[in-house]
Design a protein around this motif. Structure first.
Motif, mmCIF file in Angstrom:
data_model
loop_
_atom_site.group_PDB
_atom_site.id
_atom_site.type_symbol
_atom_site.label_atom_id
_atom_site.label_comp_id
_atom_site.label_asym_id
_atom_site.label_seq_id
_atom_site.Cartn_x
_atom_site.Cartn_y
_atom_site.Cartn_z
ATOM 1 N N ARG A 24 0.847 -1.197 0.000
ATOM 2 C CA ARG A 24 0.000 0.000 0.000
ATOM 3 C C ARG A 24 0.890 1.258 0.000
ATOM 4 O O ARG A 24 1.821 1.367 0.801
ATOM 5 C CB ARG A 24 -0.867 0.021 1.260
ATOM 6 C CG ARG A 24 -1.793 1.235 1.354
ATOM 7 C CD ARG A 24 -2.175 1.519 2.794
ATOM 8 N NE ARG A 24 -2.903 0.421 3.391
ATOM 9 C CZ ARG A 24 -4.216 0.270 3.351
ATOM 10 N NH1 ARG A 24 -4.958 1.168 2.747
ATOM 11 N NH2 ARG A 24 -4.786 -0.761 3.918
ATOM 12 N N LYS A 31 -6.460 -2.680 -2.473
ATOM 13 C CA LYS A 31 -7.394 -3.657 -1.915
ATOM 14 C C LYS A 31 -6.631 -4.529 -0.930
ATOM 15 O O LYS A 31 -5.771 -5.309 -1.312
ATOM 16 C CB LYS A 31 -8.002 -4.507 -3.026
ATOM 17 C CG LYS A 31 -9.112 -5.411 -2.500
ATOM 18 C CD LYS A 31 -9.857 -6.140 -3.570
ATOM 19 C CE LYS A 31 -11.006 -6.969 -3.013
ATOM 20 N NZ LYS A 31 -10.809 -7.576 -1.729
ATOM 21 N N GLN A 32 -6.965 -4.318 0.315
ATOM 22 C CA GLN A 32 -6.255 -5.057 1.363
ATOM 23 C C GLN A 32 -6.662 -6.529 1.331
ATOM 24 O O GLN A 32 -7.853 -6.830 1.341
ATOM 25 C CB GLN A 32 -6.636 -4.442 2.702
ATOM 26 C CG GLN A 32 -5.818 -4.927 3.857
ATOM 27 C CD GLN A 32 -6.109 -4.069 5.075
ATOM 28 O OE1 GLN A 32 -5.859 -2.870 5.070
ATOM 29 N NE2 GLN A 32 -6.655 -4.671 6.089
ATOM 30 N N GLU A 40 2.879 -1.980 3.847
ATOM 31 C CA GLU A 40 2.524 -0.557 3.761
ATOM 32 C C GLU A 40 3.815 0.242 3.734
ATOM 33 O O GLU A 40 4.714 0.004 4.540
ATOM 34 C CB GLU A 40 1.697 -0.145 4.982
ATOM 35 C CG GLU A 40 0.349 -0.809 5.055
ATOM 36 C CD GLU A 40 -0.410 -0.414 6.311
ATOM 37 O OE1 GLU A 40 0.198 -0.434 7.402
ATOM 38 O OE2 GLU A 40 -1.584 -0.086 6.214
ATOM 39 N N PRO B 133 -4.971 -4.151 10.927
ATOM 40 C CA PRO B 133 -5.927 -4.929 10.143
ATOM 41 C C PRO B 133 -7.039 -5.479 11.034
ATOM 42 O O PRO B 133 -6.787 -5.746 12.209
ATOM 43 C CB PRO B 133 -5.076 -6.075 9.584
ATOM 44 C CG PRO B 133 -3.667 -5.622 9.723
ATOM 45 C CD PRO B 133 -3.629 -4.706 10.883
ATOM 46 N N SER B 136 -7.650 -0.062 8.079
ATOM 47 C CA SER B 136 -6.412 0.541 7.596
ATOM 48 C C SER B 136 -5.653 1.135 8.766
ATOM 49 O O SER B 136 -6.235 1.828 9.594
ATOM 50 C CB SER B 136 -6.722 1.663 6.606
ATOM 51 O OG SER B 136 -7.383 1.147 5.494
ATOM 52 N N SER B 137 -4.369 0.879 8.810
ATOM 53 C CA SER B 137 -3.593 1.469 9.900
ATOM 54 C C SER B 137 -3.264 2.918 9.558
ATOM 55 O O SER B 137 -3.241 3.307 8.402
ATOM 56 C CB SER B 137 -2.317 0.671 10.149
ATOM 57 O OG SER B 137 -1.628 0.467 8.956
ATOM 58 N N ARG B 138 -3.013 3.703 10.593
ATOM 59 C CA ARG B 138 -2.668 5.110 10.377
ATOM 60 C C ARG B 138 -1.230 5.219 9.889
ATOM 61 O O ARG B 138 -0.435 4.309 10.069
ATOM 62 C CB ARG B 138 -2.758 5.863 11.703
ATOM 63 C CG ARG B 138 -4.147 6.117 12.150
ATOM 64 C CD ARG B 138 -4.081 6.915 13.445
ATOM 65 N NE ARG B 138 -5.340 6.819 14.145
ATOM 66 C CZ ARG B 138 -5.478 6.956 15.436
ATOM 67 N NH1 ARG B 138 -4.431 7.177 16.193
ATOM 68 N NH2 ARG B 138 -6.656 6.867 16.004
ATOM 69 N N SER B 139 -0.906 6.349 9.348
ATOM 70 C CA SER B 139 0.493 6.581 8.990
ATOM 71 C C SER B 139 1.314 6.653 10.265
ATOM 72 O O SER B 139 0.865 7.222 11.250
ATOM 73 C CB SER B 139 0.636 7.905 8.248
ATOM 74 O OG SER B 139 -0.041 7.837 7.039
#
Lengths: 147, 162
Positions: A24, A31-32, A40, B133, B136-139
């Protein structure tokens, strides 16, 4: 300074890596996987730039410190091989490398720091972080400085 | 063959003076580095309840082992839509945390200065693990990582005795 030229340099290097799992990126549709490993990628900044010294009349070298991070998420119980292989590829691509972007800024990447935070909600997480510096020659307005 | 140094006492006195001046300069530079670290850490830390910034505690000799509650001086606000620095609870909690820094005696630079943060969410903020998960994880924010890299670069370029 061009943040865009930095983004191009780093994402071009990232795109050359075959991670073997989806990654990501900021503000890119993604799309996870429901139950599969994924990564990420982040570029982090925020530290004040450091003026290193003169670079000729009316010019200084400015160093900014930033960091790239690859976070690998793996479902618990499925092993960590995809994550460790991904982090190895990340390290080989960036650690101790020197680069130059289209604006002639020079990049020095440090070694990779590995972090293994605790398992969260049935997901195991491995993180690789690489700090880097960007050196850039900046024009200084001498007249304005004296006033 | 040997050399004779006249006024040896004066020479030793001058050396002692020079060492003292060097130590004083180092103490000033170490203090500046610590203040710089504190400024960077807090400026890069997002605030919601205030717990993360309230728990930046500076100590000398050994790390802090106490977790402090956030100061609830009003609503948290919709901090997701605010820039860093604008959060309503930042000022009160940063000021409370600052007390530990103001209590530090920098006169001896040859000590270990610790900054600890025992806030429960600090790891998640630093590494971007929250909420994780399937969401979505934060930055990540990299408050510690970036500040460490910044201090390393600064010391490498300027030194600590200049």
């Amino acid at each position: 300074m061009s943040i865009e030229s930095q983004r191009v340099l780093i994402t071009t290097a990232m795109n050359r890596i075959n991670f073997g799992l989806p990654i990501r990126y900021a503000n890119i549709p993604f799309k996870q996987p429901d139950n599969g490993a994924y990564g990420e990628f982040f570029i982090m900044g925020g530290a004040e730039p450091i003026a290193l010294g003169g670079a000729g009349y009316g010019k200084i070298i400015e160093r900014s410190v930033q960091m790239i991070q690859l976070t690998m998420w793996v479902p618990e119980g499925s092993g960590t091989k995809p994550a460790t292989q991904g982090l190895d590829a990340f390290r080989k691509a960036f650690a101790y490398k020197i680069g130059r972007d289209s604006e002639q800024c020079v990049y020095h990447f440090k070694g990779m720091q590995e972090l293994n935070p605790s398992v969260r909600d049935n997901w195991s997480c491995l993180i690789g972080r690489i700090a880097f510096t960007r050196d850039e020659i900046q024009n200084v307005d001498i007249a304005a400085s004296i006033v | 063959m040997g050399a004779v140094i006249p006024n040896l006492d004066e020479v030793f006195a001058q050396i002692a003076k020079d060492i003292e001046a060097l130590e004083a300069r180092m103490a000033k530079n170490i203090q500046a580095l610590v203040l710089d670290a504190d400024k960077h850490l807090k400026a890069l830390t997002p605030v919601y309840t205030g717990s993360a910034v309230r728990n930046y505690i500076w100590t000398v000799g050994e790390p802090n082992a106490v977790t402090y509650d956030a100061i609830e001086d009003g609503p948290t606000g919709r901090t997701n839509s605010m820039a860093l620095g604008q959060e309503p609870r930042r000022a009160a909690n940063e000021t409370a945390a600052m007390a530990s820094l103001l209590a530090i005696d920098f006169s001896n630079p040859f000590q270990t200065f610790y900054c600890t943060n025992l806030s429960p969410d600090i790891e998640g903020l630093e590494l971007g693990l929250l909420p994780g998960p399937p969401l979505s994880s934060r930055s990540p924010n990299g408050m510690f990582g970036i500040t460490e890299a910044y201090l390393e670069a600064k010391v490498a370029s300027k030194g600590i005795t200049s």
